[in-house]
Scaffold this motif. Structure first.
Motif, mmCIF file in Angstrom:
data_model
loop_
_atom_site.group_PDB
_atom_site.id
_atom_site.type_symbol
_atom_site.label_atom_id
_atom_site.label_comp_id
_atom_site.label_asym_id
_atom_site.label_seq_id
_atom_site.Cartn_x
_atom_site.Cartn_y
_atom_site.Cartn_z
ATOM 1 N N UNK A 1 0.815 -1.228 0.000
ATOM 2 C CA UNK A 1 0.000 0.000 0.000
ATOM 3 C C UNK A 1 0.840 1.267 0.000
ATOM 4 N N UNK A 2 2.118 1.159 0.373
ATOM 5 C CA UNK A 2 2.957 2.352 0.492
ATOM 6 C C UNK A 2 4.127 2.366 -0.500
ATOM 7 N N UNK B 1 13.848 1.344 0.015
ATOM 8 C CA UNK B 1 13.588 2.024 1.287
ATOM 9 C C UNK B 1 14.486 3.253 1.431
ATOM 10 N N UNK B 2 15.740 3.122 1.029
ATOM 11 C CA UNK B 2 16.718 4.203 1.195
ATOM 12 C C UNK B 2 16.502 5.360 0.232
ATOM 13 N N UNK C 1 3.690 -4.151 12.704
ATOM 14 C CA UNK C 1 2.901 -5.380 12.567
ATOM 15 C C UNK C 1 1.837 -5.278 11.475
ATOM 16 N N UNK C 2 1.219 -4.106 11.348
ATOM 17 C CA UNK C 2 0.218 -3.886 10.296
ATOM 18 C C UNK C 2 0.717 -2.898 9.242
ATOM 19 N N UNK C 3 2.029 -2.667 9.216
ATOM 20 C CA UNK C 3 2.618 -1.823 8.183
ATOM 21 C C UNK C 3 2.470 -0.336 8.394
ATOM 22 N N UNK C 4 2.106 0.104 9.602
ATOM 23 C CA UNK C 4 1.882 1.529 9.836
ATOM 24 C C UNK C 4 3.171 2.337 9.965
#
Length: 252
Positions: free
Chosen positions: A23-24, A38-39, A230-233
């Motif tokens: 989602x992100x 990510x970087x 845990x939920x990607x937040x």
């Protein structure tokens, strides 16, 4: 216009691990690996897997080669040192760990020592371990204690003497644990999600209040790590905090 103190403060923002939920993914640029992607957005990451198992020096070197020059890693000390040995007689274990993560080279930005909730402060044991650590490693170190005895003034003084930053944690295990202490030049925030640890998102309103706390610190260098993974937040909250701090004038 920002004040000189704020302008001189550098805040690194990242997550515990570099997993990117689907989602992100749009928040990130292209890369040859998840870490490389990510970087493109964040300039630091916390390696927690080193707490559970060792990694080869070559693995750390590969990670370092995947990220830009200004990127930094925080590496968590093994549980064999913190939870099994409980800081006692751990010189050989520490030597092995430092040799392994030396593969990061100049991208090793910080070491993280997380203590078990049952480990009360024993000043002589703690001072012996911290002195041993400092003889081997001169860089930034953060300690996340969770027993109430570590939040007394003598514990803060012990950490300050050895230039160890006491982690400012959320949820707060004891009064005062939400604010940094110890090293006067370095602050390390670990936000695990609240009210449900590891699972809850913070959201913009909460992060604005937390950003104000970060801005209020009179230290040159700060790290903020989101551990509500845990939920990607963590990714969304870290990106939101990034935007808030940039609008407020703090370098990140």
């Amino acid at each position: 216009m920002t004040s000189p103190r704020k302008a001189s403060t550098t805040v690194r923002i990242g997550c515990a691990g570099w997993s990117i939920p689907a989602a992100h993914r749009a928040l990130f640029g292209a890369g040859d690996s998840m870490l490389a992607r990510y970087a493109t957005r964040f300039d630091c990451v916390e390696i927690n897997s080193s707490f559970y198992r060792p990694h080869r020096r070559q693995t750390y070197a590969r990670w370092a080669s995947s990220v830009p020059r200004g990127f930094r890693f925080s590496v968590k000390l093994p549980r064999t040192i913190s939870h099994e040995q409980r800081l006692r007689a751990s010189g050989p274990l520490l030597d092995r760990f430092l040799e392994e993560c030396s593969g990061l080279g100049g991208k090793l930005g910080c070491l993280l020592l997380q203590l078990p909730p049952s480990l009360a402060l024993e000043p002589r044991v703690a001072a012996t371990f911290l002195a041993m650590l400092r003889r081997r490693f001169a860089g930034a170190v953060a300690c996340e204690p969770r027993h109430a005895s570590w939040f007394a003034p003598r514990a803060a003084e012990l950490l300050r003497r050895h230039r160890i930053a006491r982690v400012a944690a959320d949820p707060v295990p004891h009064p005062g644990a939400d604010l940094p202490a110890g090293d006067g030049a370095f602050a390390y925030w670990r936000w695990h999600g609240s009210p449900r640890m590891y699972y809850s998102a913070y959201g913009e309103a909460d992060l604005r209040a937390r950003a104000a706390l970060v801005r209020s610190q009179r230290v040159r260098r700060q790290w903020v790590i989101l551990d509500n993974t845990a939920h990607g937040h963590a990714i969304a909250d870290a990106a939101c905090l990034q935007a808030i701090l940039r609008r407020g004038g703090t370098r990140s």
